[in-house]
Scaffold this motif. Structure first.
Motif, PDB file in Angstrom:
ATOM      1  N   PRO A 158       0.823  -1.209   0.000  1.00 28.75           N
ATOM      2  CA  PRO A 158       0.000   0.000   0.000  1.00 28.75           C
ATOM      3  C   PRO A 158       0.858   1.260   0.000  1.00 28.75           C
ATOM      4  O   PRO A 158       2.006   1.235   0.428  1.00 28.75           O
ATOM      5  CB  PRO A 158      -0.777  -0.104   1.308  1.00 28.75           C
ATOM      6  N   CYS A 159       0.300   2.342  -0.505  1.00 20.23           N
ATOM      7  CA  CYS A 159       0.961   3.638  -0.352  1.00 20.23           C
ATOM      8  C   CYS A 159       0.519   4.233   0.984  1.00 20.23           C
ATOM      9  O   CYS A 159      -0.278   3.644   1.713  1.00 20.23           O
ATOM     10  CB  CYS A 159       0.629   4.557  -1.522  1.00 20.23           C
ATOM     11  N   LEU A 160       1.034   5.415   1.291  1.00 14.84           N
ATOM     12  CA  LEU A 160       0.699   6.020   2.585  1.00 14.84           C
ATOM     13  C   LEU A 160      -0.772   6.447   2.635  1.00 14.84           C
ATOM     14  O   LEU A 160      -1.384   6.458   3.703  1.00 14.84           O
ATOM     15  CB  LEU A 160       1.621   7.217   2.841  1.00 14.84           C
ATOM     16  N   ILE A 161      -1.325   6.784   1.470  1.00 12.61           N
ATOM     17  CA  ILE A 161      -2.754   7.154   1.456  1.00 12.61           C
ATOM     18  C   ILE A 161      -3.610   5.931   1.794  1.00 12.61           C
ATOM     19  O   ILE A 161      -4.560   6.018   2.571  1.00 12.61           O
ATOM     20  CB  ILE A 161      -3.153   7.752   0.090  1.00 12.61           C
ATOM     21  N   CYS A 162      -3.246   4.777   1.212  1.00 14.77           N
ATOM     22  CA  CYS A 162      -3.973   3.535   1.529  1.00 14.77           C
ATOM     23  C   CYS A 162      -4.095   3.349   3.039  1.00 14.77           C
ATOM     24  O   CYS A 162      -5.132   2.972   3.572  1.00 14.77           O
ATOM     25  CB  CYS A 162      -3.224   2.313   1.009  1.00 14.77           C
ATOM     26  N   LEU A 163      -2.979   3.620   3.706  1.00 13.44           N
ATOM     27  CA  LEU A 163      -2.906   3.344   5.137  1.00 13.44           C
ATOM     28  C   LEU A 163      -3.802   4.276   5.934  1.00 13.44           C
ATOM     29  O   LEU A 163      -4.293   3.919   6.998  1.00 13.44           O
ATOM     30  CB  LEU A 163      -1.452   3.534   5.573  1.00 13.44           C
TER      31      LEU A 163
ATOM     32  N   ARG B 206      -9.697   1.413  -3.109  1.00  8.97           N
ATOM     33  CA  ARG B 206     -10.266   2.732  -3.423  1.00  8.97           C
ATOM     34  C   ARG B 206      -9.189   3.784  -3.675  1.00  8.97           C
ATOM     35  O   ARG B 206      -9.496   4.916  -4.036  1.00  8.97           O
ATOM     36  CB  ARG B 206     -11.116   3.216  -2.240  1.00  8.97           C
ATOM     37  N   CYS B 207      -7.914   3.431  -3.451  1.00 10.83           N
ATOM     38  CA  CYS B 207      -6.861   4.452  -3.403  1.00 10.83           C
ATOM     39  C   CYS B 207      -6.357   4.837  -4.796  1.00 10.83           C
ATOM     40  O   CYS B 207      -6.380   4.035  -5.729  1.00 10.83           O
ATOM     41  CB  CYS B 207      -5.706   3.941  -2.555  1.00 10.83           C
ATOM     42  N   VAL B 208      -5.839   6.060  -4.911  1.00  6.79           N
ATOM     43  CA  VAL B 208      -5.313   6.552  -6.190  1.00  6.79           C
ATOM     44  C   VAL B 208      -4.093   5.765  -6.657  1.00  6.79           C
ATOM     45  O   VAL B 208      -3.741   5.826  -7.836  1.00  6.79           O
ATOM     46  CB  VAL B 208      -4.929   8.047  -6.126  1.00  6.79           C
ATOM     47  N   CYS B 209      -3.440   5.016  -5.775  1.00  7.34           N
ATOM     48  CA  CYS B 209      -2.255   4.272  -6.214  1.00  7.34           C
ATOM     49  C   CYS B 209      -2.631   3.091  -7.112  1.00  7.34           C
ATOM     50  O   CYS B 209      -1.750   2.434  -7.673  1.00  7.34           O
ATOM     51  CB  CYS B 209      -1.404   3.819  -5.030  1.00  7.34           C
ATOM     52  N   ASN B 210      -3.928   2.824  -7.264  1.00  7.19           N
ATOM     53  CA  ASN B 210      -4.378   1.824  -8.236  1.00  7.19           C
ATOM     54  C   ASN B 210      -4.592   2.438  -9.622  1.00  7.19           C
ATOM     55  O   ASN B 210      -4.877   1.728 -10.580  1.00  7.19           O
ATOM     56  CB  ASN B 210      -5.699   1.199  -7.770  1.00  7.19           C
TER      57      ASN B 210
HETATM   58 ZN   LIG Z   1      -2.622   3.757  -2.040  1.00  5.62          ZN
END
Ligand SMILES: [Zn+2]
Length: 504
Positions: A331-336, A484-488
């Motif tokens: 995950p990225c930090l936003i995911c977390l 749901r995160c932008v890293c996808n």
């Molecule tokens: Zn993410």
């Protein structure tokens, strides 16, 4: 002899850490405790020993009104440590008196005190025992020493405040192995970071990062980013500031500390927030050490797309570190830190705060109740009553109110879970203990050094533990991207990859 003038802040931190907290009793307990630290020539003459002693005194002097420093070594280190303690708490008593609990550093220290905690280190490894002395290493690596200081302080604290103390058993833990896998003992000599590196946040965790990096032989340029000045209340949980530093910008104290350290770190201070910093200094950062205290700031930082992130946190009953690459499998930090996210979720904090076991049924129930703004079912109140030893009559008024009201009033606000008004933290405030934040900072610094050394860890794993319990058998936990995160999103990942093309 007296408690530090910023003691009330310590009481807030303890309120979160100890169930059934009573600030008056806490004050009495601390005033009765005569803690000490003892060491011999080994710790006094080795870099790891000196680092371990320095951090131990920095931690103890903030909380305890009486700290004895005992040694049979010559050279004046005891006087230097006493001076540090007095700068942190001018009211502290550093007497020759009797000692109830002592931290023993190295395996040649003179014995004082009834209850002894033995600590030592060897490079990345920290050691703790309640029975046997442990040596300290000669390396210039402060990671094991710093971890040992935090573990010693944590056991000392638990032994003094917990009715049935959760003390660690004999323990040898390598931070490098936890972060990068078994058998890894990288050498820190000649370590050099040629990249663009920033430390975001110089709060309690950021102080731990700076304390650690100042004691490594690292050669680097470190941009530090924080808009605030030190306040008196910071002294309780930060490892760097002395009373004389109140009013000083946090970035300035960090620069002074790094300049006085063992390393070759050029510190570039930026007294501003992250958004202003990247606007002024650019958005391309190879490594960012994140020691921020809000989910919002962390999401904002990740959205500026640094190449690599090490993120540390403390919350009620938890501290840890995670590492992130935006295009990694983890995950990225936003995911977390997404709302209702998988790891740092509010539901988990609430479940923990109520003293319930953190399992799927509890998490699902609490998440659903918080989301719908619904009141807790009676069965849940009964569980909380049992887990927190709170009389059911005190909880009954909350049967008609949203679950959040019980959390805010009862846990954060000084209602049913026996916090007096005096020790009432702000509604979102969680004030961690000094050793908790310091350890999170040490973990961030360790993750950073390993990455600079080219030792990459799996970004699907995070390291965390509860500072009020024994060191866990399995502190490493797997986690995954949030769908749901932008890293996808390929567009964001493409922008990230264009910014950091693979190195030749
Ligand atoms: Zn993410």
């Amino acid at each position: 002899m007296a408690l530090a003038e910023y003691f009330d802040r310590a009481a807030q931190a303890a309120a979160h850490a100890i169930a059934g907290f009573d600030p008056g009793a806490f004050r009495d307990t601390l005033e009765r405790a005569h803690v000490g630290v003892t060491f011999g020539a080994q710790a006094a003459t080795r870099a790891e020993g000196r680092a371990l002693l320095d951090l131990t005194v920095r931690l103890l002097a903030r909380l305890y009104p009486s700290v004895r420093i005992a040694t049979d070594s010559r050279g004046g280190l005891d006087a230097d440590l006493a001076a540090t303690a007095r700068e942190i708490n001018p009211r502290i008593d550093i007497s020759e008196g009797e000692v109830s609990h002592v931290i023993v550093v190295g395996d040649d220290a003179p014995r004082v005190g009834r209850v002894a905690f033995f600590v030592g280190s060897e490079q990345w490894q920290f050691g703790f025992s309640a029975a046997t002395p442990i040596s300290v290493g000669r390396s210039p690596n402060p990671i094991g020493a710093g971890g040992a200081a935090c573990l010693g302080a944590a056991n000392l604290f638990r032994s003094i405040v917990q009715p049935t103390p959760q003390l660690d058993r004999d323990l040898r833990v390598s931070v490098a192995e936890l972060l990068a896998g078994a058998g890894v003992v990288p050498d820190l000599r000649d370590v050099r970071d040629d990249g663009r590196t920033a430390l975001a946040g110089l709060g309690a965790i950021g102080n731990g990062v700076v304390w650690t990096l100042a004691r490594t032989p690292l050669e680097a340029t470190l941009h530090t980013v924080d808009a605030q000045v030190h306040e008196l209340s910071n002294l309780q949980r930060y490892v760097l500031p002395r009373v004389a530093d109140v009013g000083k910008a946090k970035v300035d104290l960090a620069r002074e500390h790094l300049a006085a350290g063992a390393g070759r770190i050029t510190c570039v201070p930026h007294r501003m927030r992250w958004g202003a910093f990247v606007n002024a200094e650019g958005f391309t950062w190879d490594r960012v050490l994140v020691a921020l205290d809000s989910a919002h700031d962390r999401r904002l930082l990740q959205s500026s797309l640094p190449r690599w992130i090490a993120n540390g946190w403390t919350q009620v009953g938890d501290l840890g570190v995670s590492t992130h690459r935006f295009d990694g499998s983890g995950p990225c930090l936003i995911c977390l830190y997404l709302e209702h996210g998988q790891v740092m979720s509010e539901d988990e904090q609430v479940v923990r705060a109520f003293g319930l076991s953190v399992d799927d049924p509890h998490l699902k129930l609490v998440r659903d109740l918080l989301y719908r703004g619904a009141p807790p079912p009676r069965t849940l109140l009964e569980e909380i009553s049992h887990a927190r030893s709170v009389d059911m009559t005190l909880l009954e008024p909350y049967a008609e109110r949203p679950l959040r009201a019980l959390y805010v009033d009862g846990v954060c606000g000084g209602g049913v879970i026996s916090l007096s008004q005096q020790a009432t933290p702000g509604r979102d405030a969680h004030v961690p203990l000094a050793h908790q934040s310091a350890l999170a900072g040490i973990f961030i610094a360790a993750a950073y050094l390993l990455d600079v050394l080219g030792i990459r860890r799996d970004t699907r794993q995070l390291l965390h533990l509860n500072p009020m319990r024994r060191f866990p058998d399995e502190p490493v936990r797997e986690f995954t991207k949030d769908a749901r995160c932008v890293c996808n999103d390929e567009a964001f990942v493409g922008a990230y990859r264009a910014k950091y093309p693979p190195r030749a």
